[in-house]
Design a protein around this motif. Structure first.
Motif, mmCIF file in Angstrom:
data_model
loop_
_atom_site.group_PDB
_atom_site.id
_atom_site.type_symbol
_atom_site.label_atom_id
_atom_site.label_comp_id
_atom_site.label_asym_id
_atom_site.label_seq_id
_atom_site.Cartn_x
_atom_site.Cartn_y
_atom_site.Cartn_z
ATOM 1 N N HIS A 39 90.730 1.754 21.649
ATOM 2 C CA HIS A 39 89.512 1.803 22.450
ATOM 3 C C HIS A 39 88.289 1.321 21.677
ATOM 4 C CE1 HIS A 39 91.867 3.965 25.391
ATOM 5 N NE2 HIS A 39 92.206 4.866 24.481
ATOM 6 N N PRO A 41 85.593 -1.418 20.422
ATOM 7 C CA PRO A 41 85.121 -2.677 21.009
ATOM 8 C C PRO A 41 85.152 -3.850 20.056
ATOM 9 C CG PRO A 41 83.252 -1.291 20.447
ATOM 10 C CD PRO A 41 84.487 -0.479 20.146
ATOM 11 N N SER A 192 80.404 3.423 20.628
ATOM 12 C CA SER A 192 80.984 4.495 21.435
ATOM 13 C C SER A 192 79.942 5.529 21.819
ATOM 14 C CB SER A 192 82.115 5.170 20.653
ATOM 15 O OG SER A 192 81.606 5.761 19.476
ATOM 16 N N LYS A 195 77.617 4.054 25.087
ATOM 17 C CA LYS A 195 78.308 3.463 26.232
ATOM 18 C C LYS A 195 77.503 3.617 27.517
ATOM 19 C CE LYS A 195 83.061 3.672 24.638
ATOM 20 N NZ LYS A 195 84.375 4.280 24.803
ATOM 21 N N THR A 602 86.333 -7.612 24.618
ATOM 22 C CA THR A 602 86.627 -6.976 25.904
ATOM 23 C C THR A 602 88.119 -6.785 26.128
ATOM 24 O OG1 THR A 602 86.664 -9.137 27.012
ATOM 25 C CG2 THR A 602 84.554 -7.981 26.919
ATOM 26 N N ASN A 604 89.942 -4.521 24.871
ATOM 27 C CA ASN A 604 90.228 -3.084 24.956
ATOM 28 C C ASN A 604 89.297 -2.361 25.910
ATOM 29 O OD1 ASN A 604 92.329 -3.214 23.137
ATOM 30 N ND2 ASN A 604 91.002 -2.907 21.374
ATOM 31 N N ARG A 605 88.466 -3.093 26.648
ATOM 32 C CA ARG A 605 87.546 -2.449 27.583
ATOM 33 C C ARG A 605 87.186 -3.428 28.683
ATOM 34 N NH1 ARG A 605 82.137 -3.984 26.631
ATOM 35 N NH2 ARG A 605 81.895 -5.310 24.780
ATOM 36 N N GLU A 606 86.589 -2.927 29.767
ATOM 37 C CA GLU A 606 86.197 -3.771 30.882
ATOM 38 C C GLU A 606 84.842 -4.430 30.603
ATOM 39 O OE1 GLU A 606 86.139 -1.538 34.439
ATOM 40 O OE2 GLU A 606 88.306 -1.176 34.484
#
Length: 921
Positions: A39, A41, A192, A195, A602, A604-606
């Motif tokens: 998770h 970035p 983190s 966010k 991106t 590991n994330r939207e």
């Protein structure tokens, strides 16, 4: 998606050990990124799989457990860097190795088999259907051998996207924190914590300097050791104090970023300081070492200074050459004007000046071709170096396989001896003998297991050798192809130079008769050669031939028209200028690197809206990522509509439109072939884009019956279909008509479009007052030109490269972008327009001037820089103000129309008069 947990060997000295990392493979660049966790970035680094080779790791004696020999593997990168990775099981190790091998094979084969390396595997729509190049035939024997040597295996729960929910494998021997990437660790932690604030936070994904591998280069190690020695001896000579504090004297403020010392060297230098203070007998040797280190530093600095002076000398020589060329040109002009031009008619002088301009242009083209030749020579040298590296790796792997074969033979002999001893002792066995036999059976099972593992390793390494040999042959073939292309360019350059020399000789000779001069014949021949169509060639011949301007651009638009020769010449000149701009932009890779960094962050994330993404989109979305980004932008704006719609909503509308007649169907059919006739995807009734365009327009006419169909919607859909599939293009049209634009923008009255033209007039008078006054002085109604800009978002008004960059920002930010670029187009050519002094010439110039703007970077800088501030609230307020005025005017016109109808009914003479609307109905 290839991802999962692996353990990476890193660290120095007592802190060296395996640390658990989350690895993700990026097929765009064939990179294997690794993160601290699934998770995070920002990645800690990456491995270049396209240029790497793989082998099994042989641990040091007594440094690893027995299982590490079969679960750890090495990734050999260019430059000699070796990264050791370890999976949880042998099964995962085999899976990772085979998958990475397959990804490398696919990436390198696609790179070798295309004339252009631009990846289009991630594109959708009609553009993705285009063949990007000439595909070379695959090696069938190599494919069969690869399939035979492949080992079937399935991964465990620690591989794949489902592994993100699994806890990371625990490692107690090493600290799971990297001192080399401590800044990245801190940024990930801060990211983190922040966010919640996405739009206002600053970017942390700008450069690739933080994406370096953990292992420092040998030069960095030498520099850091020399710097440490110098600092140590300076501290001893000036202060002579004892270091009685911690054994880890970290001083992050004094250590440069590029010369960070490894922790092992820090510990060793600290111990050396303590020992040097406690034993004064080592002072003499210390002084000698200090003198040597100082001499080395002085030598290195002098070498660097010498390199700088050489570079300065080269640049000065180039400057002198250019100045000499300028002086010669000016002397020639002076001589020509003073001696040859006396008594010459004015028409002849103008013709001579035109020829001079043509000669200068041809000389510039000659210099460009020379630069391209130099770049091709450099690329050939790089390919030769790469082939040498591959040969060295192949030799190393052959030696490794030979050693493995010897181990396999030795184990096979041991296995046969154990089986013979077991069969000979199968008689009467007492209790102690039975215990001994059980131990031997266990040892036999272990040896069999190891033998099977070594057989798997042997098959994999044989496959690795096969692939590396094939890749080497492909590299050699590519080198030969580049050499052929270089030869073709050199031959073409010689032909052009010969013709130019003839032209110069003829221009030097004065013309005394009225007959057509030889120079005019040479010019005519050069123009015919420039406009000559390229003949159809075989695929293998077309691969070697250099193409500066193709018949269609990457979007499918025709680059050179077929009717007028003069227009052909202008279009080809414009296409060459665009090609030159694109080549110069490709050299500056900063924008492409930023996009790759952002997309890697991106994984590991939207993606979410943020200032960084907005700035990246304003600079232009790369061709290979435009489909993905357009679809994401559309879904961002119509999420509420799609959530409330039933599943298969588009197909339901399309089926309804095909089954039942629609009032808009007739007009849609009439406009299909008139949409983009200069684009190959819509040029004929059988083109693939025509059917998709029909489907989207029919489905939208059933969704929005108030509008049904309006001329202009077809062009919006046609542009969207170039990068989106049918359903996504349908939602793109919904975004533009129902989200971005005001109501009644595409209705019969075009009320919203009229309002925007008045708003644009206000903005032009505010942002460009001189130009507005110029238009008012000569009574030029420029809204006749700009009305179509707003209605179809600049389709068919600007060159294709600029058009798609405008659409990039438009789909992300909304309709305010149209006002920005409309003003930017006028500001770009403001001085040229102000020079025109009559209404006819101004209006004629406004009809075509946007096609002469080619520099997208400059236009974007004007739109998003020079025109600031540009608040959206101001546009909304002015829209509301002008909307009321236009409605009042329409009401008055409607009242006049009703009076006319009543008067026509009562007056016999006017009964034959009908309006245009009544005639159409």
């Amino acid at each position: 998606k290839l991802c999962g947990y692996l353990q990476k060997l890193s660290g120095k000295g007592p802190l060296r050990g395996f640390r658990s990392r989350w690895f993700v493979f990026d097929p765009r660049r064939c990179y294997l990124y690794y993160f601290k966790g699934p998770h995070e970035p920002l990645p800690l680094g990456h491995l270049d799989i396209a240029s790497a080779c793989f082998s099994y790791h042989q641990p040091e004696a007594g440094a690893a457990a027995a299982g590490d020999e079969l679960t750890a593997f090495e990734v050999h990168s260019p430059g000699g860097a070796v990264t050791v990775l370890k999976a949880a099981t042998r099964q995962d190790t085999t899976y990772w190795l085979q998958e990475l091998q397959q990804k490398r094979w696919e990436y390198c084969h696609n790179l070798d088999s295309r004339t252009s390396p631009t990846p289009s595997d991630f594109s959708k729509g009609l553009v993705a259907k285009d063949n990007p190049g000439t595909i070379l035939s695959q090696n069938a024997s190599a494919e069969r051998a690869r399939n035979i040597l492949a080992v079937e295996t399935s991964p465990t729960d620690l591989v794949g996207e489902q592994a993100a929910s699994q806890p990371a494998p625990v490692q107690g021997s090493a600290i799971n924190f990297s001192l080399k990437q401590w800044s990245t660790e801190i940024k990930n932690s801060m990211s983190s914590l922040r966010k919640g604030s996405n739009e206002n936070r600053r970017s942390i994904f700008y450069t690739t300097e933080e994406w370096e591998l953990l292992d420092p280069t040998p030069k960095d190690l030498e520099d850091s050791m020399a710097l440490e020695e110098k600092r140590k001896h300076l501290a001893e000579g000036s202060k002579g104090r004892r270091l009685t504090s911690s054994a880890f004297p970290f001083d992050f403020g004094r250590i440069p970023h590029k010369a960070r010392r490894p922790l092992k060297d820090m510990i060793g230098s600290s111990k050396h300081r303590n020992s040097s203070d406690s034993s004064p007998t080592e002072c003499c040797s210390g002084n000698g070492n200090r003198l040597v280190s100082e001499l080395q530093l002085k030598y290195q600095s002098q070498q660097e200074e010498l390199e700088k002076l050489k570079k300065d000398l080269l640049s000065q020589k180039e400057l002198v050459r250019l100045l000499q060329q300028t002086v010669r040109s000016s002397q020639y002009d002076k001589y020509f004007a003073s001696r040859l031009c006396e008594g010459v008619p004015k028409d002849t002088l103008e013709l001579l000046h035109q020829k001079d301009d043509q000669i200068l242009g041809l000389n510039n083209q000659l210099e460009k071709l020379n630069l391209e030749k130099d770049s091709l020579q450099q690329e050939v040298k790089n390919l030769k170096c790469k082939v040498g590296e591959l040969n060295e790796r192949l030799g190393m792997l052959m030696e490794t396989i030979q050693a493995k074969d010897e181990v396999i033979m030795k184990l096979s002999r041991q296995l046969s001896e154990c089986e013979d001893s077991t069969s000979s002792q199968s008689g009467a066995i007492n209790s102690p003998t039975a215990t001994c036999t059980n131990k031997e059976l266990q040892e036999l099972d272990r040896l069999k297991d190891n033998l099977q593992g070594y057989k798997t390793q042997n098959k994999f390494l044989n496959k690795e050798i096969l692939e590396l040999s094939t890749l080497r042959r492909n590299a050699e073939a590519r080198e030969r192809e580049w050499q052929a292309k270089y030869t073709s360019l050199e031959a073409k350059l010689c032909q052009i130079e010969s013709k130019y020399l003839i032209l110069l000789q003829e221009m030097k000779t004065p013309v005394c008769s009225e007959d057509q001069s030889p120079a005019r014949e040479v010019i005519t021949q050069l123009l015919e050669d420039a406009l000559k169509a390229e003949p159809n060639e075989q695929p293998e011949q077309a691969f070697f031939k250099p193409h500066l301007v193709s018949e269609y651009d990457i979007y499918g638009f025709q680059t050179i028209p077929e009717d007028d020769d003069e227009e052909k010449l202008v279009a080809k000149s414009r296409a060459l200028d665009l090609r030159s701009l694109s080549l110069s932009e490709n050299r500056e890779i900063s924008t492409g690197v930023k996009w790759e960094n952002y997309l890697a962050s991106t994984m590991n994330r939207e993606m979410m809206r943020c200032v960084e993404l907005k700035n990246l989109i304003r600079s232009g979305i790369p061709h290979e990522h435009r489909s993905k980004m357009w679809k994401w932008c559309v879904n961002l704006h119509v999420k509420k509509f799609k959530d409330s719609a039933v599943p298969g909503y588009f197909q339901i509308l399309l089926q309804k439109a095909l089954e039942k007649p629609n009032p808009a169907s007739k007009q849609i059919e009439l406009d299909l072939l008139r949409t983009l006739p200069n684009n190959k995807h819509y040029s004929s009734p059988t083109s693939e884009g025509i059917q998709k365009l029909r489907n989207v327009l029919l489905a939208f006419s059933w969704r929005n019956p108030d509008i049904g169909y309006c001329q202009g919607l077809n062009r919006l859909v046609a542009i969207a279909l170039l990068y989106l599939e049918q359903e996504d293009a349908f939602w793109c049209l919904v975004t533009i008509v129902e989200v971005f634009m005001p109501r009644d923008y595409y209705t019969k009255t075009l009320l919203g479009s009229q309002v925007d033209q008045r708003v644009f007039k206000d903005l032009l008078s505010e942002k460009l007052p001189r130009l507005h006054a110029h238009f008012e002085q000569y009574k030029v109604d420029y809204t006749l030109i700009t009305f179509n800009w707003f209605l179809v978002v600049f389709v068919d008004s600007v060159v294709s490269d600029i058009l798609f960059k405008i659409w990039d920002s438009f789909l992300y930010e909304g309709p305010k972008v149209i006002f920005r670029f409309a003003l930017a187009l006028f500001k770009y050519k403001e001085e040229e327009i102000l020079k025109l002094q009559d209404s006819m010439s101004i209006f004629k110039y406004l009809r075509y001037f946007t096609r002469t703007i080619l520099d997208a970077r400059k236009l974007t800088a004007i739109a998003f820089g020079d025109l600031n501030p540009f608040p959206l609230r101001q546009i909304r307020n002015r829209r509301a103000y002008h909307l009321e005025k236009v409605r009042l005017e329409l009401t008055e016109l409607e009242a006049i129309r009703e009076d006319f109808l009543r008067e026509r009914e009562t007056c016999v003479e006017k009964r034959d008069l009908i309006s245009d609307d009544e005639e159409d109905s």
